[in-house]
Write a protein that holds these residues in place. Structure first.
Motif, PDB file in Angstrom:
ATOM      1  N   ASN A  27       1.782   6.602  -2.957  1.00 40.92           N
ATOM      2  CA  ASN A  27       0.780   7.318  -1.812  1.00 40.92           C
ATOM      3  C   ASN A  27      -0.700   7.362  -1.927  1.00 40.92           C
ATOM      4  OD1 ASN A  27       3.346   9.207  -2.645  1.00 40.92           O
ATOM      5  ND2 ASN A  27       1.316  10.141  -2.959  1.00 40.92           N
ATOM      6  N   VAL A  29      -4.568   6.232  -1.593  1.00 35.29           N
ATOM      7  CA  VAL A  29      -5.212   6.190  -0.466  1.00 35.29           C
ATOM      8  C   VAL A  29      -6.099   5.023  -0.322  1.00 35.29           C
ATOM      9  CG1 VAL A  29      -6.897   7.876   1.080  1.00 35.29           C
ATOM     10  CG2 VAL A  29      -4.949   8.606  -0.123  1.00 35.29           C
ATOM     11  N   GLU A  44      -7.899   4.791   7.667  1.00 37.76           N
ATOM     12  CA  GLU A  44      -7.209   5.183   6.463  1.00 37.76           C
ATOM     13  C   GLU A  44      -5.654   4.781   6.149  1.00 37.76           C
ATOM     14  OE1 GLU A  44      -8.132   9.427   6.101  1.00 37.76           O
ATOM     15  OE2 GLU A  44      -6.531   9.723   4.533  1.00 37.76           O
ATOM     16  N   ASN A  46      -2.598   5.891   3.969  1.00 41.01           N
ATOM     17  CA  ASN A  46      -1.999   6.809   2.762  1.00 41.01           C
ATOM     18  C   ASN A  46      -0.602   6.193   2.084  1.00 41.01           C
ATOM     19  OD1 ASN A  46      -3.769   9.019   2.943  1.00 41.01           O
ATOM     20  ND2 ASN A  46      -3.202   9.001   4.983  1.00 41.01           N
ATOM     21  N   GLN A  47      -0.219   5.103   2.344  1.00 40.45           N
ATOM     22  CA  GLN A  47       0.913   4.553   1.667  1.00 40.45           C
ATOM     23  C   GLN A  47       0.533   3.479   0.822  1.00 40.45           C
ATOM     24  OE1 GLN A  47       1.039   4.972   5.511  1.00 40.45           O
ATOM     25  NE2 GLN A  47       1.548   7.092   5.436  1.00 40.45           N
TER      26      GLN A  47
END
Lengths: 181, 144
Positions: A27, A29, A44, A46-47
């Motif tokens: 995870n 960013v 963005e 996040n994964q």
């Protein structure tokens, strides 16, 4: 026979400690910004999957284009359908070597990562200036770099060309932990 | 008289199209809770599909709102956002569900080992199958 077993067990132990040389985050960013006088766009993800192998000093990053979230749903739709064509090219990847890896310690250390970045099916060599921090059993990497849309044959229609910057600013924050199965 | 009429009509059309353009520009994101899910599947099956033929699985699952059932193997908070890992029968891969802000508030009620149904948008497969904007599905709204 016994010695062979002892040897094998010892070997397994060594092998196991060696496997601790892989550090990973699922995870991380990655954000990007496009700034023009007319409009600022940001997204963005996040994964982010990122793996560092400390024995080979290599780093590999893999991201899903559809995981980028925009403020406006319409922008996200255009980004996926028209610009990045995420149905055809669902991933972006980076594979590279961490230069001067041995210098990295508890303090923030500047290190370049040199490798190949692939976006929209186009691969390009790149040097990403990064800051590494190794505290305890984590390796934290952050940095910022620019990408030109035309380098990755991403075409922007003339109607919106003034709203989207030619150079996109990318920032990343990846907090790697030792990899356990 | 005629000129006036034409001008009013043109102005009217102009205002309406501006309004429509504004609506399209500001159209909201999909609300996962409100939309009926396209696919209902187990964590084992979805990872099987992705690891056997990723291109085919991409075609069937990408961007779809999917309901996945499975057993929780890990719960964590990362930057105030909840992440639930669902166990699968694969050694490396799992199903990683990134929760919505709303669902994140309910993460304390969950326990590792519990079976659960999550509903989210599938964005693809890295080491794990990834679902974003996931919501926790109660037995009550199982059919939505």
């Amino acid at each position: 026979m016994k010695t062979t077993y002892t040897f094998l067990i010892c070997f397994l132990f060594i092998y196991n400690t060696n496997s601790q040389e892989q550090y990973l985050t699922k995870n991380g960013v990655i954000k990007f910004f496009s700034s023009t006088p007319i409009e600022d766009i940001k997204a963005e993800n996040n994964q982010v999957l990122s793996i560092i192998d400390t024995s080979t000093k290599k780093m590999a990053i893999s991201i899903l284009i559809k995981s980028f979230l925009f403020e406006k749903a319409l922008m996200q739709e255009h980004f996926n359908e028209n610009y990045l064509e995420s149905d055809k090219f669902p991933k972006a990847t980076f594979k590279g070597d961490i230069l001067n890896f041995n210098k990295i310690g508890g303090l923030e250390t500047k290190c370049d990562v040199k490798g190949i970045i692939t976006i929209h099916g186009v691969s390009k060599e790149i040097v990403i200036p990064s800051i590494f921090t190794r505290i305890g059993n984590t390796i934290f990497v952050k940095g910022e770099f620019g990408l030109f849309l035309e380098d990755f044959s991403i075409k922007i229609p003339r109607l919106v060309v003034k709203k989207i910057a030619k150079e996109i600013k990318v920032t990343f924050e990846l907090n790697h932990k030792p990899y356990k199965k | 008289m005629n000129k006036k009429k034409i001008i009013t009509i043109i102005l009217g059309i102009g205002i309406i199209s501006l309004f429509i353009a504004y609506q399209i520009y500001n159209k909201p994101h999909v609300n996962v809770l409100d939309v009926k899910s396209d696919i209902i599947i187990t964590a084992d099956k979805i990872i099987d599909d992705f690891s056997s033929d990723e291109t085919k699985a991409n075609r069937s699952y990408l961007d779809k709102i999917i309901k996945v059932s499975g057993t929780i193997s890990e719960l964590k908070l990362e930057k105030q956002k909840g992440i639930i890992t669902l166990k699968t029968n694969h050694d490396f891969g799992s199903v990683l569900c990134h929760l919505s802000d709303q669902a994140t508030q309910k993460i304390n009620l969950l326990k590792v080992g519990q079976t659960i149904i999550l509903k989210g948008i599938c964005t693809g497969f890295l080491m794990d199958v990834i679902l974003i904007k996931s919501e926790i599905v109660n037995k009550k709204n199982l059919n939505t």
